[in-house]
Design a protein around this motif. Structure first.
Motif, PDB file in Angstrom:
ATOM      1  N   TRP A  39       3.897   6.918  -1.715  1.00 23.12           N
ATOM      2  CA  TRP A  39       4.954   7.524  -2.548  1.00 23.12           C
ATOM      3  C   TRP A  39       4.862   9.041  -2.486  1.00 23.12           C
ATOM      4  O   TRP A  39       5.879   9.728  -2.349  1.00 23.12           O
ATOM      5  CB  TRP A  39       4.804   6.997  -3.963  1.00 23.12           C
ATOM      6  N   GLU A  89       2.652  -5.054  -8.014  1.00 21.21           N
ATOM      7  CA  GLU A  89       3.737  -5.890  -7.478  1.00 21.21           C
ATOM      8  C   GLU A  89       4.251  -5.324  -6.155  1.00 21.21           C
ATOM      9  O   GLU A  89       4.419  -6.069  -5.175  1.00 21.21           O
ATOM     10  CB  GLU A  89       4.877  -5.945  -8.496  1.00 21.21           C
ATOM     11  N   ILE A  90       4.505  -4.023  -6.126  1.00 15.18           N
ATOM     12  CA  ILE A  90       4.990  -3.384  -4.900  1.00 15.18           C
ATOM     13  C   ILE A  90       3.929  -3.475  -3.809  1.00 15.18           C
ATOM     14  O   ILE A  90       4.236  -3.722  -2.637  1.00 15.18           O
ATOM     15  CB  ILE A  90       5.378  -1.921  -5.176  1.00 15.18           C
ATOM     16  N   LEU A 104       7.965   2.586   1.806  1.00 21.92           N
ATOM     17  CA  LEU A 104       8.562   2.126   0.557  1.00 21.92           C
ATOM     18  C   LEU A 104      10.080   2.245   0.646  1.00 21.92           C
ATOM     19  O   LEU A 104      10.610   3.189   1.237  1.00 21.92           O
ATOM     20  CB  LEU A 104       8.042   2.970  -0.610  1.00 21.92           C
ATOM     21  N   THR A 105      10.779   1.289   0.049  1.00 24.53           N
ATOM     22  CA  THR A 105      12.237   1.345   0.038  1.00 24.53           C
ATOM     23  C   THR A 105      12.711   2.378  -0.992  1.00 24.53           C
ATOM     24  O   THR A 105      11.934   2.825  -1.851  1.00 24.53           O
ATOM     25  CB  THR A 105      12.836  -0.022  -0.327  1.00 24.53           C
ATOM     26  N   THR A 119       3.875  -6.801  -2.093  1.00 28.00           N
ATOM     27  CA  THR A 119       5.022  -6.947  -1.185  1.00 28.00           C
ATOM     28  C   THR A 119       4.694  -6.426   0.213  1.00 28.00           C
ATOM     29  O   THR A 119       5.137  -6.987   1.221  1.00 28.00           O
ATOM     30  CB  THR A 119       6.238  -6.176  -1.737  1.00 28.00           C
ATOM     31  N   HIS A 120       3.899  -5.358   0.262  1.00 26.29           N
ATOM     32  CA  HIS A 120       3.591  -4.721   1.541  1.00 26.29           C
ATOM     33  C   HIS A 120       2.206  -5.081   2.080  1.00 26.29           C
ATOM     34  O   HIS A 120       1.812  -4.584   3.143  1.00 26.29           O
ATOM     35  CB  HIS A 120       3.683  -3.191   1.386  1.00 26.29           C
ATOM     36  N   ARG A 138      11.771   3.130  -8.642  1.00 25.85           N
ATOM     37  CA  ARG A 138      11.031   2.413  -9.695  1.00 25.85           C
ATOM     38  C   ARG A 138       9.720   3.129 -10.023  1.00 25.85           C
ATOM     39  O   ARG A 138       9.311   3.202 -11.186  1.00 25.85           O
ATOM     40  CB  ARG A 138      10.756   0.972  -9.266  1.00 25.85           C
ATOM     41  N   ILE A 139       9.078   3.657  -8.998  1.00 29.24           N
ATOM     42  CA  ILE A 139       7.840   4.414  -9.230  1.00 29.24           C
ATOM     43  C   ILE A 139       8.152   5.726  -9.935  1.00 29.24           C
ATOM     44  O   ILE A 139       7.452   6.135 -10.867  1.00 29.24           O
ATOM     45  CB  ILE A 139       7.091   4.656  -7.902  1.00 29.24           C
ATOM     46  N   VAL A 157      -0.035   2.431  -2.232  1.00 33.30           N
ATOM     47  CA  VAL A 157       1.375   2.588  -2.608  1.00 33.30           C
ATOM     48  C   VAL A 157       1.608   3.967  -3.221  1.00 33.30           C
ATOM     49  O   VAL A 157       2.578   4.658  -2.895  1.00 33.30           O
ATOM     50  CB  VAL A 157       1.813   1.475  -3.578  1.00 33.30           C
ATOM     51  N   GLU A 166      14.640   1.811  -3.440  1.00 32.30           N
ATOM     52  CA  GLU A 166      14.529   1.171  -4.755  1.00 32.30           C
ATOM     53  C   GLU A 166      13.103   1.243  -5.277  1.00 32.30           C
ATOM     54  O   GLU A 166      12.871   1.540  -6.456  1.00 32.30           O
ATOM     55  CB  GLU A 166      14.971  -0.291  -4.675  1.00 32.30           C
ATOM     56  N   GLU A 167      12.143   0.981  -4.403  1.00 29.28           N
ATOM     57  CA  GLU A 167      10.737   1.058  -4.822  1.00 29.28           C
ATOM     58  C   GLU A 167      10.352   2.472  -5.209  1.00 29.28           C
ATOM     59  O   GLU A 167       9.646   2.690  -6.210  1.00 29.28           O
ATOM     60  CB  GLU A 167       9.836   0.548  -3.685  1.00 29.28           C
TER      61      GLU A 167
END
Length: 213
Positions: A158, A142-143, A187-188, A146-147, A194-195, A154, A190-191
């Protein structure tokens, strides 16, 4: 290197001393053997591969000697937990510059990461993609969507945003190129959180406190 015409200065070469070679003279000999096999005059980084009880301190003394003699540019350890690092640093003249450990969203090693940061030890991730087990995870996909990236990208991003050096492994040219293409997005917070929340303290490799090799 010779066939590709790549300059030695353009590469960062790392090797590790294996468990059976831990000891002062044994580690020196293992280093020389690695140089001979590689056809190099020195290494950029040399690591103790595993914290074998009762043997890693003499090996570290050898790494310190190699570093002082200018034979290696940096020295460190691999798979060391906090208590291993504390024990090593009680007698060490030079603290480890790198600690290479299993690190991925299912094993975030927050306490170890904080300890290393506090002591100026750079954390480096091996098996950052959890041997591919995380590439189909819904959250990561999902993340990634988004990118406009992949789940692997991702995860590696991270790592970098957490200040962790990452060394994904692949034999496929397109995957290697993909793994390197992670510097054009961010990555934000929030992201990232979440990770982080995916952690389950799950390993795909051996437990540094319980291995028999």
């Amino acid at each position: 290197m010779q066939e590709a015409g790549i300059s030695r200065e353009d590469l960062f070469v790392t090797s590790k001393v294996w468990n059976e070679d831990l000891g002062y003279e044994e580690t020196i000999a293992a280093y020389e053997k690695s140089l001979s096999k590689l056809g190099l005059d020195d290494l950029d980084l040399y690591l103790i591969h595993w914290p074998v009880e009762g043997r890693y301190k003499e090996a570290w003394r050898a790494l310190e000697a190699l570093y002082k003699a200018g034979r290696v540019k940096a020295i460190g350890v691999s798979n060391f937990q906090i208590h291993h690092l504390e024990d090593l640093m009680k007698d060490a003249e030079i603290k480890p510059m790198v600690n290479q450990v299993e690190y991925h969203p299912r094993l975030t090693q927050k306490e170890l990461h904080s300890f290393c940061t506090e002591h100026g030890i750079q954390l480096e991730a091996w098996s950052p993609l959890m041997q591919g087990q995380l590439l189909g995870h819904p959250l990561l996909k999902e993340i990634a969507e988004t990118h406009g990236k992949t789940a692997a990208q991702v995860i590696l991003r991270w790592d970098l945003q957490n200040g962790v050096i990452t060394i994904p492994k692949s034999t496929k040219a397109h995957r290697i190129a993909e793994n390197a293409d992670i510097f054009d997005f961010e990555l934000t917070k929030e992201e990232m959180a979440r990770i982080d929340a995916l952690n389950e303290n799950t390993r795909v490799g051996p437990d540094p406190d319980n291995f028999d090799f």
